[in-house]
Scaffold this active site. Structure first.
Site, PDB file in Angstrom:
ATOM      1  N   ARG A 116      -5.030   6.608  -0.389  1.00  0.00           N
ATOM      2  CA  ARG A 116      -5.393   5.309   0.171  1.00  0.00           C
ATOM      3  C   ARG A 116      -6.722   4.778  -0.379  1.00  0.00           C
ATOM      4  NH1 ARG A 116      -2.351   4.278   4.839  1.00  0.00           N
ATOM      5  NH2 ARG A 116      -1.254   6.107   5.642  1.00  0.00           N
ATOM      6  N   ASP A 135       2.745   1.091   2.563  1.00  0.00           N
ATOM      7  CA  ASP A 135       4.132   1.539   2.722  1.00  0.00           C
ATOM      8  C   ASP A 135       5.135   0.564   2.113  1.00  0.00           C
ATOM      9  OD1 ASP A 135       3.131   3.668   4.092  1.00  0.00           O
ATOM     10  OD2 ASP A 135       3.671   2.938   6.080  1.00  0.00           O
ATOM     11  N   TYR A 173      -4.931  10.453   2.565  1.00  0.00           N
ATOM     12  CA  TYR A 173      -6.194   9.717   2.611  1.00  0.00           C
ATOM     13  C   TYR A 173      -6.851   9.636   1.238  1.00  0.00           C
ATOM     14  CZ  TYR A 173      -5.836   9.528   7.639  1.00  0.00           C
ATOM     15  OH  TYR A 173      -5.406   9.247   8.907  1.00  0.00           O
ATOM     16  N   GLY A 188       0.337  -5.435  11.672  1.00  0.00           N
ATOM     17  CA  GLY A 188      -0.441  -5.612  12.890  1.00  0.00           C
ATOM     18  C   GLY A 188      -1.542  -6.642  12.714  1.00  0.00           C
TER      19      GLY A 188
END
Length: 465
Positions: A377, A223, A374, A194
């Site tokens: 990440r 990912d 989370y 994005g």
């Protein structure tokens, strides 16, 4: 390495041409080093190309279509410093922005960019834009940060991003207005698909105004779903950390009667983290990924297989990518701030379905559910990703200073290359249900190739969506 899909190649010839801002006429500060480098066997001439195909059979088939013209074989431009560059470093202002979700290694990239720009090229002004593309828009009121070697020292040992981040697109015209006002000549964009689509719009607006501003992306996706690169940065750190959760979940499952642990990992449309984490720990009994649909109920369904495993082994461990099992839900039509489809929670579905199934049959169950997404990440990059990030940063600086634009840097067949942004967002890298990686998972877990009545053709068609 995560296996790159070749699906995009079936859509016709691939144009790997990278846009440039114009001829390079400025002597590079690195030119003396390049001359010395020519004496080593590691040197690659900047006019050389990196072949897209890596097997003789593919090259032979391609060559047959081009009547043996080797120059017509699909190939990519290699990264690296050039003897002549487009920008005068002493007069060039640079911007850096980070967007999208967190990923291990973002700070490593920031530090690598700042260090290379200042130490080797002599760039004097580097600005960090806060909180993603919002940082360019006046109404948000975010400060702009001066980035220096001193200000970024040590940040590579921290998770997250010192610049902050946000999701959602902003008006490209407002972004370019900001770049013009600040006299910025180079913009580095760190983010996922994005973010890169946003960078593509920014580059298009710059081109429409006939401005000389380079836009270079360093693709980030935990990912690992960006095509035409071997692996995205942060991926190795992510599946390494995820394997810790699998290990803990295994302990929980096997130390309780009829223990079942479900671990939900990242992977909206691609199951690479689930696959690699499961292989790294090699404790999972079932791995569920978005590319392979499954059924819950009925003969051969997931629940039946799970009961069989618990009955024979006494416990079971299930690893599910967050995008797995979406075929089991009705489409809610919802989207997130970045315009991505909002996924429904396969973890909650599995937890409830397993509990109900065991209860209906009067079977004791000790359920454990773990979602470490989370936590994963936000961890710092591991040593492998730390090296990868700094090399990507160096490659991005060399490309930008040579006037390349509307492109990303990545590694293909272990070579660092330039890739047009349009290609980087044209498709999605996914686990091939018939490829080596998925078969390794099946061999490690012992699970069936699919659950329920899905045929091989149906799985193949589903994975290509």
């Amino acid at each position: 390495m995560a296996e790159p899909t070749d699906r995009p190649t079936s859509r016709g010839p691939i144009d790997f041409t990278v846009e440039t801002l114009g001829p390079c006429t400025v002597d590079s500060p690195l030119a003396p080093r390049l001359q010395a480098r020519r004496t080593t066997h590691h040197y690659i001439d900047e006019t050389d190309r990196v072949l897209f195909d890596d097997t003789l059979s593919k090259v032979t088939r391609r060559a047959a279509k081009t009547n043996g013209e080797l120059e017509e074989l699909p190939s990519l431009e290699p990264t690296g410093p050039r003897k002549k560059i487009f920008f005068d470093p002493s007069k060039t202002r640079v911007g850096i922005v980070t967007c999208g979700g967190l990923c291990p290694g973002i700070n490593n990239v920031i530090r690598g960019l700042v260090s290379e720009l200042t130490t080797h090229y002599g760039v004097r002004r580097i600005y960090g834009f806060k909180n993603g593309y919002q940082g360019f828009i006046p109404r948000y009121g975010h400060d702009v940060v001066d980035l220096t070697p001193e200000s970024v020292s040590g940040i590579d040992g921290e998770g997250g991003t010192i610049l902050g981040t946000s999701r959602g697109q902003q008006d490209a015209t407002e972004v370019v207005d900001c770049l013009e006002r600040m006299g910025i000549g180079v913009l580095f964009v760190i983010g996922g698909d994005g973010t890169m689509r946003g960078a593509q719009k920014i580059a298009a607006e710059i081109k429409a105004r006939d401005l000389k501003i380079a836009v270079v992306g360093i693709p980030k996706t935990i990912d690992n779903d960006i095509p035409f690169i071997d692996q995205s940065f942060g991926f190795q750190s992510a599946f390494s950390e995820a394997s810790r959760s699998i290990r803990s979940a295994k302990v929980e499952a096997r130390t309780a009667p009829n223990g079942v642990s479900v671990v939900k990992l990242m992977g909206r449309h691609s199951g690479f983290i689930a696959c690699y984490a499961a292989l790294a720990q090699n404790d999972a009994d079932f791995v569920l990924i978005p590319e392979v649909p499954f059924t819950l109920e009925g003969p051969g369904g997931f629940l039946e297989r799970l009961r069989e495993k618990v009955a024979t082994q006494g416990h079971a461990l299930v690893v599910a990518a967050e995008g797995a099992g979406q075929e089991l839900f009705e489409d809610n039509g919802l989207q997130d701030a970045s315009g991505n489809k909002k996924l429904q929670d396969v973890g909650i579905l599995l937890r409830q379905a397993i509990a109900d199934d065991f209860a209906q049959r009067g079977i004791e169950l000790n359920m454990r559910y773990i979602d470490p997404s989370y936590v994963i990440r936000s961890v710092p990059a591991n040593p492998y990703d730390a090296v990868y990030c700094i090399r990507l940063a160096h490659a991005a600086v060399h490309a930008a200073m040579a006037g390349r634009t509307n492109m990303v840097v990545g590694r293909w067949r272990r070579r660092f290359v330039h890739i047009p942004i349009g290609l980087a967002v044209s498709a999605r890298n996914q686990v091939d249900p018939h490829g080596d990686l998925w078969w390794s998972v099946l061999e490690a877990t012992g699970q069936p190739w699919s659950f329920g009545e899905f045929s091989a053709e149906q799985v193949t068609a589903f994975g290509g969506q």
